[in-house]
Scaffold this motif. Structure first.
Motif, PDB file in Angstrom:
ATOM      1  N   LEU A  52       0.812  -1.219   0.000  1.00  0.00           N
ATOM      2  CA  LEU A  52       0.000   0.000   0.000  1.00  0.00           C
ATOM      3  C   LEU A  52       0.845   1.268   0.000  1.00  0.00           C
ATOM      4  O   LEU A  52       0.362   2.333  -0.367  1.00  0.00           O
ATOM      5  N   GLN A  53       2.109   1.166   0.400  1.00  0.00           N
ATOM      6  CA  GLN A  53       2.978   2.334   0.466  1.00  0.00           C
ATOM      7  C   GLN A  53       4.043   2.341  -0.630  1.00  0.00           C
ATOM      8  O   GLN A  53       4.963   3.154  -0.587  1.00  0.00           O
ATOM      9  N   ARG A  81       5.648   3.532  -3.486  1.00  0.00           N
ATOM     10  CA  ARG A  81       5.543   4.810  -4.201  1.00  0.00           C
ATOM     11  C   ARG A  81       5.842   4.688  -5.695  1.00  0.00           C
ATOM     12  O   ARG A  81       5.676   5.653  -6.432  1.00  0.00           O
ATOM     13  N   SER A  90       0.945   4.123  -8.825  1.00  0.00           N
ATOM     14  CA  SER A  90      -0.073   5.161  -8.679  1.00  0.00           C
ATOM     15  C   SER A  90      -1.146   4.665  -7.708  1.00  0.00           C
ATOM     16  O   SER A  90      -1.221   3.475  -7.396  1.00  0.00           O
ATOM     17  N   TYR A  91      -1.979   5.593  -7.257  1.00  0.00           N
ATOM     18  CA  TYR A  91      -3.076   5.196  -6.372  1.00  0.00           C
ATOM     19  C   TYR A  91      -4.040   4.260  -7.100  1.00  0.00           C
ATOM     20  O   TYR A  91      -4.590   3.351  -6.499  1.00  0.00           O
ATOM     21  N   THR A  92      -4.208   4.465  -8.392  1.00  0.00           N
ATOM     22  CA  THR A  92      -5.078   3.580  -9.164  1.00  0.00           C
ATOM     23  C   THR A  92      -4.520   2.163  -9.172  1.00  0.00           C
ATOM     24  O   THR A  92      -5.256   1.198  -8.957  1.00  0.00           O
ATOM     25  N   ARG A  96      -2.417   0.793  -6.988  1.00  0.00           N
ATOM     26  CA  ARG A  96      -2.502   0.218  -5.639  1.00  0.00           C
ATOM     27  C   ARG A  96      -3.926  -0.211  -5.306  1.00  0.00           C
ATOM     28  O   ARG A  96      -4.141  -1.262  -4.701  1.00  0.00           O
ATOM     29  N   GLY A  97      -4.886   0.590  -5.700  1.00  0.00           N
ATOM     30  CA  GLY A  97      -6.289   0.238  -5.456  1.00  0.00           C
ATOM     31  C   GLY A  97      -6.691  -0.995  -6.238  1.00  0.00           C
ATOM     32  O   GLY A  97      -7.389  -1.880  -5.712  1.00  0.00           O
ATOM     33  N   GLN A 119     -12.909   4.182 -13.661  1.00  0.00           N
ATOM     34  CA  GLN A 119     -11.733   4.758 -14.321  1.00  0.00           C
ATOM     35  C   GLN A 119     -11.711   4.508 -15.828  1.00  0.00           C
ATOM     36  O   GLN A 119     -11.160   5.284 -16.572  1.00  0.00           O
ATOM     37  N   ALA A 148      -2.655   0.794 -15.129  1.00  0.00           N
ATOM     38  CA  ALA A 148      -2.440   0.255 -13.780  1.00  0.00           C
ATOM     39  C   ALA A 148      -1.891  -1.164 -13.850  1.00  0.00           C
ATOM     40  O   ALA A 148      -0.968  -1.517 -13.109  1.00  0.00           O
TER      41      ALA A 148
END
Length: 153
Positions: free
Chosen positions: A20-21, A23, A26-28, A30-31, A56, A64
């Motif tokens: 989850l961390q 870097r 992208s947030y997409t 990770r989600g 999305q 992603a």
């Protein structure tokens, strides 16, 4: 920041904080990875189906999946079946896997790990005191044959 968590008895997924961390993602990405890891083992779903159930859209899901593949969290294998047909099999990992295919080394299998995370990268523990290297067996034998010290007399 205060984090509020509820107690879960069922229908929950445990994820490593490193995932989850991460870097690099992208947030997409990770989600999407968290969503894929929450699915039951053996479920068949391709990028198109993922995109069709996501707000999305296909382009974001494709990017992603490319990020997850590059970081070692997602892999698709093409398998030739005994009857000659070809099918794709997706693999999702909760820790990044090595990118290099090493001949003679089996890839991790899906399901629960028996001896630890298969193919996980080893990270040095900065807190642990390093152990001394083991002496080679021939060197140990050579020192055993030598006298312990001179006797004075």
């Amino acid at each position: 920041m205060r984090v509020h968590r509820t107690e879960h008895a069922r229908h929950f997924t445990v994820l490593p904080n490193g995932l989850l961390q991460d870097r690099r993602l992208s947030y997409t990405a990770r989600g999407l990875l968290a969503d894929l890891l929450s699915r039951p083992d053996g479920r068949r779903e391709d990028g198109r189906q993922m995109a069709d159930t996501s707000p999305q859209g296909r382009g974001a899901i494709r990017r992603a999946l490319r990020e997850l593949t590059g970081a070692g969290y997602y892999r698709v294998d093409t398998i030739r079946m005994p009857d000659g047909t070809v099918r794709s099999e997706a693999h999702v990992f909760d820790t990044p896997q090595l990118q290099l295919a090493i001949p003679g080394v089996a890839r991790p299998v899906s399901g629960r790990a028996k001896t630890g995370p298969a193919g996980a990268l080893l990270v040095k523990n900065p807190v642990k005191v390093p152990s001394r290297p083991v002496e080679p067996a021939d060197r140990l034998l050579a020192t055993a044959d030598e006298p312990a010290g001179r006797e004075e007399g």
